[in-house]
Design a protein around this motif. Structure first.
Motif, mmCIF file in Angstrom:
data_model
loop_
_atom_site.group_PDB
_atom_site.id
_atom_site.type_symbol
_atom_site.label_atom_id
_atom_site.label_comp_id
_atom_site.label_asym_id
_atom_site.label_seq_id
_atom_site.Cartn_x
_atom_site.Cartn_y
_atom_site.Cartn_z
ATOM 1 N N ALA A 131 0.806 -1.222 0.000
ATOM 2 C CA ALA A 131 0.000 0.000 0.000
ATOM 3 C C ALA A 131 0.838 1.270 0.000
ATOM 4 C CB ALA A 131 -0.957 0.004 1.192
ATOM 5 N N ASP A 132 2.037 1.191 0.568
ATOM 6 C CA ASP A 132 2.858 2.399 0.666
ATOM 7 C C ASP A 132 4.059 2.384 -0.268
ATOM 8 O OD1 ASP A 132 1.380 3.744 2.789
ATOM 9 O OD2 ASP A 132 2.041 2.084 4.052
ATOM 10 N N ARG A 133 4.136 1.389 -1.144
ATOM 11 C CA ARG A 133 5.205 1.382 -2.132
ATOM 12 C C ARG A 133 4.920 2.388 -3.243
ATOM 13 N NH1 ARG A 133 5.268 -5.149 -2.917
ATOM 14 N NH2 ARG A 133 5.978 -5.702 -0.803
ATOM 15 N N PRO A 134 5.946 2.956 -3.856
ATOM 16 C CA PRO A 134 5.711 3.888 -4.966
ATOM 17 C C PRO A 134 4.944 3.207 -6.096
ATOM 18 C CG PRO A 134 7.970 4.031 -4.195
ATOM 19 C CD PRO A 134 7.377 2.833 -3.519
ATOM 20 N N LEU A 135 3.958 3.910 -6.606
ATOM 21 C CA LEU A 135 3.129 3.379 -7.689
ATOM 22 C C LEU A 135 2.986 4.435 -8.773
ATOM 23 C CD1 LEU A 135 1.101 1.184 -8.778
ATOM 24 C CD2 LEU A 135 -0.696 2.495 -7.622
ATOM 25 N N GLN A 136 3.246 4.069 -10.014
ATOM 26 C CA GLN A 136 3.112 4.996 -11.134
ATOM 27 C C GLN A 136 1.686 4.966 -11.676
ATOM 28 O OE1 GLN A 136 6.483 3.165 -13.241
ATOM 29 N NE2 GLN A 136 7.403 5.204 -13.384
ATOM 30 N N VAL A 137 1.170 6.126 -12.000
ATOM 31 C CA VAL A 137 -0.176 6.257 -12.556
ATOM 32 C C VAL A 137 -0.124 7.213 -13.737
ATOM 33 C CG1 VAL A 137 -1.307 5.812 -10.325
ATOM 34 C CG2 VAL A 137 -0.815 8.171 -11.024
ATOM 35 N N VAL A 138 -1.192 7.210 -14.506
ATOM 36 C CA VAL A 138 -1.312 8.131 -15.632
ATOM 37 C C VAL A 138 -2.781 8.369 -15.890
ATOM 38 C CG1 VAL A 138 -1.317 6.305 -17.385
ATOM 39 C CG2 VAL A 138 -0.526 8.598 -17.994
ATOM 40 N N HIS A 139 -3.120 9.552 -16.388
ATOM 41 C CA HIS A 139 -4.512 9.872 -16.679
ATOM 42 C C HIS A 139 -4.916 9.298 -18.034
ATOM 43 C CE1 HIS A 139 -8.176 12.231 -17.426
ATOM 44 N NE2 HIS A 139 -8.218 12.424 -16.122
ATOM 45 N N ALA A 140 -6.165 8.844 -18.122
ATOM 46 C CA ALA A 140 -6.671 8.222 -19.352
ATOM 47 C C ALA A 140 -6.525 9.144 -20.554
ATOM 48 C CB ALA A 140 -8.129 7.809 -19.168
ATOM 49 N N HIS A 141 -6.772 10.445 -20.394
ATOM 50 C CA HIS A 141 -6.692 11.364 -21.526
ATOM 51 C C HIS A 141 -5.261 11.485 -22.052
ATOM 52 C CE1 HIS A 141 -10.692 13.602 -20.482
ATOM 53 N NE2 HIS A 141 -10.856 12.333 -20.799
ATOM 54 N N ASP A 142 -4.277 11.421 -21.146
ATOM 55 C CA ASP A 142 -2.886 11.458 -21.597
ATOM 56 C C ASP A 142 -2.559 10.213 -22.413
ATOM 57 O OD1 ASP A 142 -2.008 13.934 -20.522
ATOM 58 O OD2 ASP A 142 -1.933 13.049 -18.527
ATOM 59 N N VAL A 143 -3.076 9.066 -21.996
ATOM 60 C CA VAL A 143 -2.860 7.834 -22.762
ATOM 61 C C VAL A 143 -3.516 7.942 -24.131
ATOM 62 C CG1 VAL A 143 -3.326 5.352 -22.836
ATOM 63 C CG2 VAL A 143 -2.667 6.433 -20.675
ATOM 64 N N GLU A 144 -4.748 8.438 -24.178
ATOM 65 C CA GLU A 144 -5.460 8.552 -25.453
ATOM 66 C C GLU A 144 -4.714 9.453 -26.425
ATOM 67 O OE1 GLU A 144 -9.364 9.896 -24.463
ATOM 68 O OE2 GLU A 144 -9.815 8.127 -23.249
ATOM 69 N N ARG A 145 -4.177 10.566 -25.944
ATOM 70 C CA ARG A 145 -3.447 11.473 -26.827
ATOM 71 C C ARG A 145 -2.203 10.810 -27.406
ATOM 72 N NH1 ARG A 145 -5.309 15.433 -23.254
ATOM 73 N NH2 ARG A 145 -3.551 15.077 -21.840
ATOM 74 N N VAL A 146 -1.491 10.053 -26.565
ATOM 75 C CA VAL A 146 -0.296 9.368 -27.047
ATOM 76 C C VAL A 146 -0.664 8.329 -28.094
ATOM 77 C CG1 VAL A 146 1.544 7.773 -26.361
ATOM 78 C CG2 VAL A 146 1.067 9.791 -24.967
ATOM 79 N N LEU A 147 -1.723 7.567 -27.864
ATOM 80 C CA LEU A 147 -2.132 6.534 -28.812
ATOM 81 C C LEU A 147 -2.555 7.139 -30.151
ATOM 82 C CD1 LEU A 147 -4.149 4.200 -26.416
ATOM 83 C CD2 LEU A 147 -1.942 3.691 -27.491
ATOM 84 N N VAL A 148 -3.301 8.227 -30.105
ATOM 85 C CA VAL A 148 -3.740 8.880 -31.343
ATOM 86 C C VAL A 148 -2.533 9.387 -32.120
ATOM 87 C CG1 VAL A 148 -4.942 10.904 -32.266
ATOM 88 C CG2 VAL A 148 -6.046 9.490 -30.533
#
Length: 806
Positions: A131-148
């Motif tokens: 629960a307290d280990r570093p975890l990377q996240v990203v917003h869905a809209h940022d992913v969509e822009r990269v994919l497009v």
């Protein structure tokens, strides 16, 4: 380009597909099942069909479901992009020859897949030691822009690219943000209950930043904050996510209005080609009747495209939520979820056939009484059914008992959670307003993200407001049963929709105490700047009132309209006119029998809640309007548009992902709106509509116009026909006559002798305000603006609903 999007039945796949369609590309969706929100005009292929057949001749394949099945891609596809999630661990994250593999951190945001929601909406969050280990996240809209970009930019290198926010977070931080307690379970049982991978690879966004020149717009904290919007009001039980019965969660996906019904019935156009607007609704012929009523109060039309992508989307989301609460089942429930509201000639209509079946869910009450409470009598004589009836269950005792349980559950459950939903929405809008304090200081991508967020807040505001209308109607039914008649309890001084009218009264009182201000206000050309220079105390009071009601104004839901903050001189002139108006006695409170008083208190509470929700929704529109104007300014500077207000002729999604030839689109839509503006649409129709011919004869002396009296008292005065843009023409002592009014008109009630509208019912916003301030008011007076002439002397009886032409 022809682009095949694999995994298009997931949240990321739907988002990417929508962006590509808006950008002008030919998209083919590919997935296990066609989403209900998938547009009827965009091709979708289920996975029973081989991927090789679907991708043959495609310019690119963008697969949002990992590398599984990619060996079936046709050999002639020039570009392959693969999204591969690393949380939970995807064993297929290795590079694919000749492809771009986009690895993502844990994807968060207000539109995410059920798998992510299930993880974080469980009643408790089980800690397996991570629960307290570093975890990377990203917003869905940022992913969509990269994919497009990966699908469209041929200069990008192939190989792997990692997408993650700059700073990590922790699972505990996410659980805390969504309001879930973290419980530590010792031993191997923790891993089983936590259902999480033991190890998650660390992503390196260096290539994204240096080779692609991309930095995610959302940091980890912002992504988590946005994710809480999706989790609010939801709880996971097992592997399924459910709505909490007493809360109203955000709608994650709205069914497409142009897709065929589950039983194969295709929607058909309701109007002839020359009057069917770009955003008009095709209808299910089994549900043919539509009516323009209280909805027109919100957006009289013909509306702008930006308003279509905000308010129309909101009313459709509201229909979906109401259908899920009332649960009539079958074709009726689907119709309610898709077309509770319709658009014809770029004007809003309510589905009256749908409303008929909705009324049937109210137990032991004549459905016509429910319909008249919502729609007045405009539907009288209208054919509610077409040649083919939808399959419905007979309204027998068992169904009524079941409906009674559903009705009681909605009334009690939604009332219990009403305050919490309202407070959360108020806080959401306040955060939006804070983030948008200075639109000029925002970078381009952050500006576009706030525009999308503002749109989504408005959509949710419509859901909350419509739920309040459902509650108010429910309490009205109970009050009728207890009192034997319709009784509208007074909402009291706390009614937010009365603030604009109250502001005029308060400012008029302040001017009477300030001789300099009173003298200035008596002059014909007074303005806010003059008052600021010569009557500073009154000017300070004006500023205070604008801070309270400046986001409101005539036609306030139309994105092109000006508000009182945009044009404070309009409010000043209204105060000037109110100074010459005669004082009006406040109305007597309705007598509620003792047996009904507890219900009456609950009904009044819900009425106040409804107005708070609507007010905050209008505030969100006001913020969104400012953001769009700033976006329009930037697009003018970039040579994409000719005029700042051209931005209101674009959909919000088109602002975010601009299609080719924006100037040409704006020109075409402006011409279409001018054409539709010249039409007189019917107040109601069944199956097919055509423009109506206006009456050729005006009312003469001695004739009587009949409507519904919603605020007692009588008044005599000259008629003034007004619209949102001509409200300033109304003079003290005249009778305000309009097609429909919204709350933004109500400051003029301070000096109008009476109010008459063609549309609306007893629960319309203007009717409620008129009752609170004792303004004689008649609604649903059909033909009022067409057959009453400005200058004609009339007498309005707000009790009987009669307008006598003198």
């Amino acid at each position: 380009m022809r682009i095949v999007v694999g995994g298009a039945d997931g949240a990321i796949g739907r988002g990417v597909s929508a962006r590509l369609v808006t950008l002008g590309h030919d998209v083919v969706g590919f997935g296990a099942r066609r989403p209900e929100s998938w547009p009827g005009t965009v091709e979708f292929v289920t996975s029973e069909v081989y991927l090789a057949d679907t991708t043959k001749g495609a310019d690119a394949v963008l697969h949002c479901g990992g590398t599984h099945g990619l060996d079936g891609v046709a050999a002639d596809v020039g570009r392959v992009v693969v999204m591969s999630a690393t949380w939970p661990v995807d064993d297929t994250t290795a590079a694919v020859d000749g492809a771009i593999v986009v690895r993502t951190a844990l994807v968060l945001g207000r539109h995410v897949d059920d798998a992510v929601l299930t993880r974080f909406t469980a009643p408790v969050f089980v800690d397996d030691g991570s629960a307290d280990r570093p975890l990377q996240v990203v917003h869905a809209h940022d992913v969509e822009r990269v994919l497009v970009r990966a699908a469209l930019d041929e200069d990008l290198p192939t190989g792997r690219v990692d997408v993650t926010a700059s700073e990590p977070t922790t699972l505990r931080a996410i659980a805390t943000a969504v309001g879930r307690p973290v419980v530590t379970v010792p031993g191997p049982l923790a891993r089983v209950l936590a259902r999480r991978p033991v190890t998650v690879p660390t992503l390196d966004p260096t290539a994204l930043r240096e080779d692609w020149g991309v930095t995610p717009t959302y940091d980890a904290a912002q992504a988590i904050e946005d994710f809480t919007l999706a989790c609010r009001g939801r709880i996971a039980v097992g592997s399924a996510v459910h709505d909490i019965p007493w809360r109203l969660p955000r709608v994650l996906s709205i069914p497409a209005v142009d897709a065929p019904a589950a039983d194969g019935v295709e929607p058909v156009p309701a109007g002839p080609g020359e009057v069917t607007g770009e955003f008009d609704t095709p209808i299910d012929p089994r549900f043919p009747a539509f009516i323009a009523t209280n909805l027109s109060e919100a957006l009289a039309g013909p509306f702008s495209p930006s308003s279509a992508s905000v308010t129309v989307l909101g009313t459709r989301a509201a229909g979906l939520v109401i259908s899920e609460r009332l649960r009539p089942g079958g074709a009726v429930q689907r119709e309610m979820s898709v077309r509770t509201t319709g658009v014809f000639g770029h004007r809003l209509y309510a589905g009256i056939t749908t409303g008929h079946f909705m009324a049937h869910t109210v137990p032991f009450i004549d459905p016509n009484l429910v319909l008249s409470g919502f729609f007045g009598h405009t539907e009288d004589g209208l054919e509610l059914f077409g040649e083919h009836l939808p399959p419905v269950e007979p309204r027998g005792l068992v169904r009524q008992l079941r409906g009674g349980l559903t009705f009681a559950n909605c009334l009690v459950g939604l009332s219990a959670g009403s305050r919490g939903d309202t407070q959360a929405f108020v806080a959401d809008v306040e955060r939006l307003e804070t983030a948008a304090t200075d639109p000029t200081a925002l970078d381009d991508q952050r500006l576009r993200e706030l525009i999308l967020l503002g749109r989504d807040h408005v959509v949710h505001g419509w859901v909350l407001s419509s739920a309040s209308i459902l509650l108010c109607a429910g309490y009205g039914v109970v009050m009728r049963l207890l009192c034997g008649r319709d009784v509208m309890p007074a909402a009291g001084d706390e009614l937010v929709s009365a603030q604009a009218l109250g502001a005029v009264h308060r400012l008029a009182a302040a001017a009477r105490r300030d001789p300099v201000a009173a003298k200035l206000l008596s002059e014909p050309d007074v303005d806010a700047a003059t008052l600021a220079a010569r009557a500073p105390a009154f000017s300070a009071a004006l500023s205070d009132e604008l801070a309270l009601i400046g986001h409101r104004g005539p036609g306030e839901v139309e994105m092109r309209s000006a508000t009182y903050a945009d044009d404070p001189d309009l409010l000043v002139r209204m105060v000037s006119k109110a100074l010459t108006a005669l004082p009006r006695d406040l109305p007597r409170l309705p007598q509620v029998p003792l047996r009904a008083r507890a219900v009456g208190v609950a009904a009044a509470t819900q009425l106040r809640e409804r107005e708070v929700r609507r007010d905050r929704m209008v505030r969100a529109i006001w913020v969104l309007r400012r953001l769009l104007r700033e976006q329009g300014r930037r697009m003018v500077d970039a040579g994409q548009l000719r005029d700042i207000d051209d931005v209101f002729y674009l959909l919000v999604d088109e602002v975010n992902a601009p299609p080719p030839d924006l100037a040409g689109i704006v020109t075409r839509r402006r011409a279409e709106q001018a054409t539709l503006q010249g039409l007189v649409p019917p107040e109601a129709f069944s199956g097919h509509w055509t423009p109506t011919e206006g009456p050729t004869t005006a009312f003469g002396g001695g004739e009587v116009l009949h409507g519904i009296g919603v605020s007692g008292g009588s008044a005599r005065g000259r008629v003034r026909i007004v619209q949102a843009e001509t409200i300033d023409d109304l003079q003290p002592g005249e009778v305000l006559v309009a097609k429909v009014t919204d709350v933004g008109y109500t400051p003029a009630f301070a000096y109008a002798a009476a109010v008459v509208t063609e549309l609306g019912g007893p629960t319309s916003h203007a009717a409620i305000v008129a009752r609170e301030f004792g303004v004689p008011c008649v609604v649903n007076a059909r033909g009022a603006t067409a057959r009453l002439v400005t200058g004609t002397v009339v007498e309005v009886d707000g009790a009987t609903g009669e307008v006598h032409v003198l």
